[in-house]
Design a protein around this motif. Sequence first.
Motif, PDB file in Angstrom:
ATOM      1  N   ASN A   9      -2.281   2.686   7.739  1.00 55.05           N
ATOM      2  CA  ASN A   9      -2.662   1.726   6.699  1.00 55.05           C
ATOM      3  C   ASN A   9      -3.137   0.427   7.339  1.00 55.05           C
ATOM      4  O   ASN A   9      -2.485  -0.082   8.261  1.00 55.05           O
ATOM      5  CB  ASN A   9      -1.469   1.391   5.801  1.00 55.05           C
ATOM      6  CG  ASN A   9      -1.040   2.538   4.935  1.00 55.05           C
ATOM      7  OD1 ASN A   9      -0.403   3.474   5.418  1.00 55.05           O
ATOM      8  ND2 ASN A   9      -1.370   2.475   3.663  1.00 55.05           N
ATOM      9  N   SER A  12      -4.036  -2.852   2.971  1.00 54.99           N
ATOM     10  CA  SER A  12      -3.354  -1.852   2.141  1.00 54.99           C
ATOM     11  C   SER A  12      -1.829  -2.004   2.212  1.00 54.99           C
ATOM     12  O   SER A  12      -1.138  -1.737   1.235  1.00 54.99           O
ATOM     13  CB  SER A  12      -3.811  -0.427   2.473  1.00 54.99           C
ATOM     14  OG  SER A  12      -3.344   0.000   3.711  1.00 54.99           O
ATOM     15  N   GLU A  17      -0.858  -4.710  -0.229  1.00 55.30           N
ATOM     16  CA  GLU A  17      -0.881  -4.174  -1.590  1.00 55.30           C
ATOM     17  C   GLU A  17       0.353  -3.311  -1.867  1.00 55.30           C
ATOM     18  O   GLU A  17       0.884  -3.326  -2.969  1.00 55.30           O
ATOM     19  CB  GLU A  17      -2.160  -3.353  -1.818  1.00 55.30           C
ATOM     20  CG  GLU A  17      -3.406  -4.223  -1.894  1.00 55.30           C
ATOM     21  CD  GLU A  17      -4.701  -3.419  -1.906  1.00 55.30           C
ATOM     22  OE1 GLU A  17      -4.656  -2.170  -1.925  1.00 55.30           O
ATOM     23  OE2 GLU A  17      -5.772  -4.060  -1.902  1.00 55.30           O
ATOM     24  N   LEU A  18       0.798  -2.566  -0.861  1.00 57.48           N
ATOM     25  CA  LEU A  18       1.947  -1.666  -1.039  1.00 57.48           C
ATOM     26  C   LEU A  18       3.289  -2.387  -0.951  1.00 57.48           C
ATOM     27  O   LEU A  18       4.215  -2.076  -1.687  1.00 57.48           O
ATOM     28  CB  LEU A  18       1.937  -0.562   0.033  1.00 57.48           C
ATOM     29  CG  LEU A  18       0.877   0.531  -0.078  1.00 57.48           C
ATOM     30  CD1 LEU A  18       0.819   1.337   1.219  1.00 57.48           C
ATOM     31  CD2 LEU A  18       1.179   1.443  -1.257  1.00 57.48           C
ATOM     32  N   GLN A  65      -4.660   2.809  -0.528  1.00 60.62           N
ATOM     33  CA  GLN A  65      -3.198   2.879  -0.535  1.00 60.62           C
ATOM     34  C   GLN A  65      -2.692   4.250  -0.104  1.00 60.62           C
ATOM     35  O   GLN A  65      -1.574   4.370   0.380  1.00 60.62           O
ATOM     36  CB  GLN A  65      -2.658   2.518  -1.919  1.00 60.62           C
ATOM     37  CG  GLN A  65      -2.825   1.033  -2.202  1.00 60.62           C
ATOM     38  CD  GLN A  65      -2.009   0.553  -3.375  1.00 60.62           C
ATOM     39  OE1 GLN A  65      -1.331   1.302  -4.045  1.00 60.62           O
ATOM     40  NE2 GLN A  65      -2.084  -0.735  -3.627  1.00 60.62           N
ATOM     41  N   THR A  66      -3.524   5.289  -0.284  1.00 65.55           N
ATOM     42  CA  THR A  66      -3.140   6.620   0.191  1.00 65.55           C
ATOM     43  C   THR A  66      -4.235   7.147   1.119  1.00 65.55           C
ATOM     44  O   THR A  66      -5.385   6.707   1.040  1.00 65.55           O
ATOM     45  CB  THR A  66      -2.961   7.635  -0.970  1.00 65.55           C
ATOM     46  OG1 THR A  66      -4.256   8.038  -1.425  1.00 65.55           O
ATOM     47  CG2 THR A  66      -2.128   7.055  -2.100  1.00 65.55           C
TER      48      THR A  66
END
Length: 166
Positions: A67, A71, A74-75, A107-108
């Motif tokens: 990541n 990201s 964000e997570l 995010q993934t």
Amino acid sequence: LKMSKALERVKNKIFNKKNLLKKLEIWRGANKKIVFTNGCFDLIHLGHIEVLARSADLGDILIIGVNTDLSIKELKGNNRPIIEQNSRAQQLASLEFVDAVILFNEQTPLELIKVIKPNIITKGGDYTSEQVIGNEIAVKNEGEVIIIPLTQGYSTTFILDKIKNE
């Protein structure tokens, strides 16, 4: 000052999508079994090393999706990551059993998995294979998802809590 040969080898394991696609063609042409895993790897610890080493044992090539800083924010919120993305990528690439590291902004790692089409996707710990992102892609490509048990007592959160409570 000339770059160290060892550091050059490490940096050559960090890919963008275009370079990784070229390398994947070579590996697939040589019939290599490709293993993919992903994570934030914010503070690399023994738990990470063990999951990655066990992942590497399952195939010929280990690719790690990491990541990006964006990201992770964000997570996990604005106070993460602790270690910036290029440092994390280099730390992982310096492990001798790691073949490729690639950063991703989402995010993934779903888009990355679609591109890589790994034979095996691994994830550490508290997941079932059905919960792992990319599970359907692995199965569709006659691959599999393997969950690797976590080493108890090692997690970035555990380390941060320990520091906070000292």
